[in-house]
Each structure stands twice: as structure tokens, then as C-alpha cells.
Design a protein around this motif. Structure first.
Motif, short mmCIF file in Angstrom:
data_model
loop_
_atom_site.label_atom_id
_atom_site.label_comp_id
_atom_site.label_asym_id
_atom_site.label_seq_id
_atom_site.Cartn_x
_atom_site.Cartn_y
_atom_site.Cartn_z
N ARG A 126 -4.71 16.74 -10.76
CA ARG A 126 -5.01 15.34 -10.43
C ARG A 126 -6.46 15.20 -9.96
O ARG A 126 -7.16 14.26 -10.33
CB ARG A 126 -4.05 14.84 -9.35
N TYR A 161 -7.58 13.06 -13.09
CA TYR A 161 -7.47 11.64 -12.75
C TYR A 161 -8.67 11.15 -11.95
O TYR A 161 -9.25 10.11 -12.26
CB TYR A 161 -6.18 11.39 -11.97
N TYR A 167 -4.76 -1.71 -1.53
CA TYR A 167 -4.20 -0.38 -1.23
C TYR A 167 -2.79 -0.52 -0.65
O TYR A 167 -2.56 -0.30 0.52
CB TYR A 167 -5.13 0.37 -0.28
N LEU A 208 0.06 1.16 -1.00
CA LEU A 208 0.78 2.33 -0.48
C LEU A 208 0.28 2.72 0.90
O LEU A 208 1.07 3.15 1.75
CB LEU A 208 0.65 3.50 -1.45
N GLU A 228 -9.30 5.15 -1.13
CA GLU A 228 -9.02 5.59 -2.50
C GLU A 228 -8.35 6.97 -2.50
O GLU A 228 -7.39 7.21 -3.25
CB GLU A 228 -10.31 5.65 -3.33
N GLU A 254 -4.72 6.67 -1.02
CA GLU A 254 -3.85 5.99 -1.98
C GLU A 254 -3.50 6.93 -3.14
O GLU A 254 -2.35 6.97 -3.60
CB GLU A 254 -4.55 4.73 -2.51
N ALA A 255 -4.49 7.71 -3.61
CA ALA A 255 -4.26 8.64 -4.71
C ALA A 255 -3.25 9.72 -4.32
O ALA A 255 -2.41 10.12 -5.13
CB ALA A 255 -5.57 9.26 -5.16
N GLU A 294 0.24 8.22 -4.17
CA GLU A 294 0.80 7.95 -5.50
C GLU A 294 1.60 9.12 -6.05
O GLU A 294 2.50 8.94 -6.88
CB GLU A 294 -0.34 7.58 -6.47
N VAL A 295 1.29 10.33 -5.60
CA VAL A 295 2.05 11.52 -6.04
C VAL A 295 2.92 12.05 -4.88
O VAL A 295 3.31 13.22 -4.86
CB VAL A 295 1.10 12.62 -6.56
N ASN A 296 3.18 11.15 -3.91
CA ASN A 296 4.08 11.46 -2.80
C ASN A 296 3.64 12.67 -1.97
O ASN A 296 4.46 13.48 -1.52
CB ASN A 296 5.51 11.67 -3.31
#
Length: 562
Positions: free
Chosen positions: A68, A72, A125, A127, A206, A209-210, A213-215
Motif C-alpha cells: 500500500r 497506493y 476524512y 474514517l 491523509e 485515513e489511509a 481504510e485497511v483497518n
């Protein structure tokens, strides 16, 4: 017969003994010089600038998160979407004005953009706002608490500030794009706050949040703190954030593992010897491990009697204030260099990793105590280096008089001082008092160093001194784990960089957090080119920098978990 001297010695000696008496000592001195004279070819400063190995993730999800990080967070899709969110943050004019410092309660009209900014972050944002504990501190500052799975580990703390400095209306036509347009052009985002310091604020969000997004679930808790008035000293923002953390999050004295706030940057400059490090083949990552103190000093002259300008005294109040200013500027603070000053470590790193220092200069640095007077003389010719060893003085505000034919009864000036590490607020004031007190006496004025100093009878007026400031910060250790982890992450995200501890000559919100941690650092992984326009026209930052900042915080959170 040789005559005895009064001291019992001989008045005459043989030529042989005279020759030996001179030659033998010279021979010994020559032998010592040949033995101990430095071999400049062998001078090395590498041991003064040890570089940590690059951080290599080893956690349970290392492979997944590495992918990631490498894919990403370097994708054009991420860069485009992050730039748009960054642009939106710039469009909201969260401006701090000097007169807002003393607002208690704070004016809701001038702070309305800050509430708009809160709503924007919540939308951008989601999450972060759903999974982290969100706390609004003193109405306009923000704290997010990301609780870790291992509460025995001290949390880390990431800081930035919401507010920006004002835009001078007189410069409106000089901006390439309107200052609050958030224009995306030429690979950059333009507008007030792009360089100071919404880029680090957005970069932190950022990265979090990233990870969400993948817990990702951290082992070590993370505190994210955004003050709302750093540009006007943080009295209402950062000061209250610290109180909240101590009281509501139950963080004890030095209970935070590491604190990272805005500060020095990645520098690619032309010649590191001149104080700014710009060399194309090498990037220096300068970590502020300390910052200078800060004090604003207001000196006012009040005259008991005014009157018509046609009957003027030898010196008006403004004239006497001018004497004060001349005395201050003609008697600058004395420079000094102590072993603890981070500028020495910074210069050692530059000398060890660039070709800009001669062998003799390297020798002087290595044996700086013996050559301190030489270094201070060199520093005095360079504003950036001189600032690292001297308390600075900038007389920035002056005001007096109301009409050209009326004698001024009140006038004042305000000077900003950045206090060197070998000085304090008290020693700074003592220096100022020693210059101002005689001027007051010469002009038959009272000298009032404190607001409660009484006036005396028979004087014509008074010279008053008021101040507000902080001592220089503690110096964070470079041999402890937090500095080493931070360094290793920098070298992972920016593989060719040389990490160097240094001194922050400006001031940040870290002035309030000394009790929270021993390891406080001032650094933003922002590649500086010198044309970012901080606090001036055409402020901008590159999208490439934004991506690098997000990648950096992403890895920093992971590294402190391992």
C-alpha cells in the motif's frame, strides 16, 4: 673574576651555555609540534554524524502495508485526490490576527472560518472522525485520540496548526493566484497556508485515513493535535490542548514517547556553508531538537505634559524613544557557543557529507573549543549562522504622536527577540534594562521595568517596559530511541537523505509541550526549494511534497509500533 649578582647568580655566562639554553627548548618545542601537529588528511567527522539504517517494517502485516505504501500512496489517483482535499483546506481563511491573542472569550465572528474548517475535515476524512476519539478544545482547536492495543506503551503525538497569517491587502495584485483560491496549477497548490502549515496537517490526516481504510490498529496510541492560534503564540490553542491531554487523557509528566511538530525541512540548496543547505546531489533532513526562546518587549515613553509644538523641549517623547532605539541597535547581544548547541552537530554533518569544507575547516570544527573565537567571527558574517548563537533583536512596531503641531505625550516601540540557548528571558531583559535605565535618568524620567513599579516625584514622565515571552526549549536527546526511529523513517521515505540534528531559530507550538515528553522534534518532510513564499506573496507547495508528507507519517506511525 666574575662578580656575583644581587640574587647570588652570575652576571656573565659562557656562550656555550647561552646557545644550549636557547637551542634545547626550541628543539623540544619543535619535536612536540612534529609529534602532535594535526595530520589534516586524517581529520574525520563521520563519527560526529552517525546515520541510522533505513526503517524496514517487520510487523505482522508488513507485506500488505508495504504494498500500500509503495503503490497506493505513490499513485496518480491518490496524488490527485489528496491535492483536491488540500486545495479545499486552503480555501477556508483560518486567519489569526495579533489582536485575537487577548480575546477572552474568543470572538465568534473572526473565528467562524475555524468552525467551517472543522466541518470540512469531517467531510474529507470520515474514517478519522468515525474511529478516532474527536475532541474540540477551547472551541476551535482539535485533538484526535487513536487508542492503541497496548496501553503500557507511551503514545506518540503529531502536531500541526489550523491557523494562517494574514494577507497584506497591499500585496493583493502581486499574487499569481488569489491567496485563498487553493488553485492547483504547475504541479502545486497555491494559497496562504500551503507551506505553513496546512500541508503537514493534511498530510497527517491523509496518512491516518489511509491506514484506517485497511483497518490498521496501532499498538501504540497516537495523539493528533491541531492548535488554532500558533501564529499568535498558542495561548488559546496549544496551551489548552496540553491541559486537556494531561487532565482528560491522563497523560503524566513526560508520558509521551515522541512529539513531532512543524519545523525544519528537507533542504536541497546550493552551498551548505552559508547556512541554508542546497546541494543537488545531497538532501539534508534537518531535525530541530531545540528552539530558541522568544520575548516581545514593549518600551513606551509617556510625558506628563504635552503642549504646542511651537514651544518644544530639547527632546520630545518620540525623540527620547529614538534614543532608546539607537541604544538598543548599537549594543546587540553577545554571541556565544556552547557544546550543547545543535548547530555544532548540524555543521559536523554538513562537513562530513559534503565537499564544501576544507580539511582545515573540518579540523576547526572537530576542535571547536580551541577555535571558538574563530567560529563566532565566521558566524557573525552569516545571518543564518549568527542567529544560532546570538539573541536576535528586531524592532518591528513603532507608534507615537497624534498631530504635527502637538507634542507627543505617548509613544512606544515593540521589539521581537529570539533568545539564544545561552540566554534566558531574564538575561535578555537585564541587557535591555542596562541600556534604557540611563536614558531615563538622563532625561529626568522614571524607569518602570514592571507594571507595578511606582512613580517618583519631580520627574517629567516615565519609560515603561512590558514583556511577554518564553525561555529557550530543552534540548531533545539524539542518542535515545525516538530520535533514532524518526531518523530511520526519514531515511526510508527519502533514501538519499542525510539526517542532521539542528536548532530551530523560529518558534512553534512545542513551547507548550515541554512537560509531556523529553523527545520533542520540529521537522516536516517537505523538500524546500526556497520559493515557497512562507508568510509572503505566492505561498505554494508541490503535490509531490504533499504525497511525501503523507507517506512519511504513514511509515512513522508503523515504525513506532515495532
Amino acid at each position: 673574576m666574575e662578580k656575583q649578582s644581587l640574587l647570588g647568580g652570575r652576571k656573565k655566562t659562557s656562550k656555550r651555555w647561552t646557545f644550549l639554553g636557547i637551542f634545547v627548548p626550541l628543539l623540544l618545542i619543535g619535536t612536540l609540534l612534529l609529534t602532535y601537529w594535526p595530520d589534516l588528511n586524517k581529520v574525520s567527522l563521520d563519527d560526529e554524524c552517525v546515520q541510522e539504517p533505513s526503517y524496514v517494517p517487520t510487523g505482522e502485516r508488513a507485506a500488505e502495508l508495504n504494498q500500500r505504501y509503495e503503490e497506493y500512496l505513490t499513485s496518480s489517483g491518490f496524488a490527485d485526490s489528496a491535492a483536491k482535499r488540500f486545495s479545499g483546506a486552503i480555501k477556508i481563511p483560518t486567519v489569526s490576527y495579533d489582536e485575537m491573542t487577548a480575546q477572552v472569550p474568543q470572538d465568534p465572528v473572526s473565528h467562524k472560518p475555524f468552525l467551517e474548517f472543522h466541518k470540512y475535515l469531517e467531510k474529507s476524512y470520515p474514517l478519522v472522525h468515525q474511529r478516532l476519539e474527536k475532541h474540540v478544545v477551547n472551541e476551535y482547536s482539535l485533538v484526535f485520540y487513536w487508542k492503541g492495543s497496548d496501553i503500557s506503551l507511551k503514545p506518540t503525538m503529531l502536531m500541526a496548526h489550523i491557523d494562517v497569517v494574514p494577507v497584506d491587502p497591499a500585496t493583493a495584485n502581486e499574487w499569481k493566484y488569489p491567496p485563498f483560491s487553493g488553485e492547483i496549477a504547475d504541479g502545486k497548490v497555491w494559497g496562504r497556508g500551503t507551506a505553513d502549515t496546512k500541508m503537514s496537517l493534511i498530510g497527517i490526516l491523509e496518512s491516518v485515513e489511509a491506514l484506517l481504510e485497511v483497518n490498521y490498529e496501532p499498538k501504540r496510541s497516537v495523539i493528533v493535535a491541531f492548535g488554532h492560534d500558533e501564529e499568535i503564540t498558542g495561548f488559546n490553542g496549544a496551551q489548552n490542548i496540553v491541559k486537556f491531554i494531561e487532565n482528560n487523557l491522563a497523560i503524566p509528566h513526560h508520558g509521551v514517547e515522541m512529539i513531532l511538530d512543524e519545523g525544519m525541512t528537507l533542504a536541497i540548496v546550493e552551498d551548505p556553508k552559508i547556512g541554508v543547505m542546497k546541494q543537488r546531489e545531497i538532501t539534508f533532513a534537518n531535525i530541530g531538537i531545540a528552539e530558541k526562546g522568544y520575548v516581545n518587549v514593549n518600551i513606551s515613553v509617556s510625558m506628563d505634559i504635552g503642549g504646542h509644538a511651537s514651544i518644544a523641549p530639547q527632546h520630545t517623547g518620540i525623540g527620547i524613544l529614538s534614543q532608546v532605539i539607537v541604544a538598543l541597535e548599537n549594543n546587540p547581544f553577545a554571541p556565544d557557543l556552547e557544546e550543547s548547541n545543535p548547530i555544532l552537530k548540524s555543521l559536523n554533518c554538513q562537513a562530513a557529507h559534503t565537499n564544501k569544507f576544507s580539511k582545515r575547516e573540518k579540523y576547526i570544527l572537530k576542535h571547536w573549543k580551541a577555535f571558538k573565537h574563530v567560529l563566532l567571527k565566521v558566524f557573525s558574517a552569516n545571518p543564518a549562522l549568527n542567529a544560532a548563537v546570538t539573541t536576535s533583536q528586531a524592532i518591528d512596531v513603532i507608534q507615537g504622536g497624534v498631530k504635527v503641531n502637538a507634542l507627543p505625550q505617548f509613544s512606544f516601540e515593540v521589539a521581537n527577540h529570539r533568545i539564544a540557548l545561552h540566554e534566558t528571558v531574564d538575561t535578555t531583559l537585564d541587557h535591555i534594562y542596562s541600556l534604557v535605565r540611563p536614558i531615563a535618568k538622563k532625561n529626568n524620567l522614571d524607569f518602570l521595568p514592571t507594571p507595578d513599579t511606582p512613580r517618583t516625584k519631580g520627574t517629567k514622565g516615565a519609560i515603561s517596559v512590558n514583556h511577554l515571552g518564553f525561555n529557550p526549549s530543552p534540548i531533545s536527546p539524539t542518542d535515545a530511541s525516538p530520535y533514532k526511529v524518526l531518523s530511520s523513517v526519514i531515511r526510508r521515505v527519502f533514501p538519499d537523505s542525510i539526517v542532521a540534528p539542528s536548532l530551530m531559530t523560529a518558534n512553534t507550538d512545542t513551547r507548550w509541550v515541554w512537560n509531556l515528553s523529553e523527545s520533542i522534534f520540529r521537522f516536516v518532510p517537505d523538500i524546500s526549494t526556497g520559493d515557497e513564499g512562507i508568510h509572503t506573496v505566492n505561498e505554494n507547495n508541490s503535490i509531490e511534497n504533499l504525497v511525501g508528507i503523507a507517506r512519511f507519517y504513514h511509515e512513522l506511525i508503523r515504525a513506532f509500533d515495532e
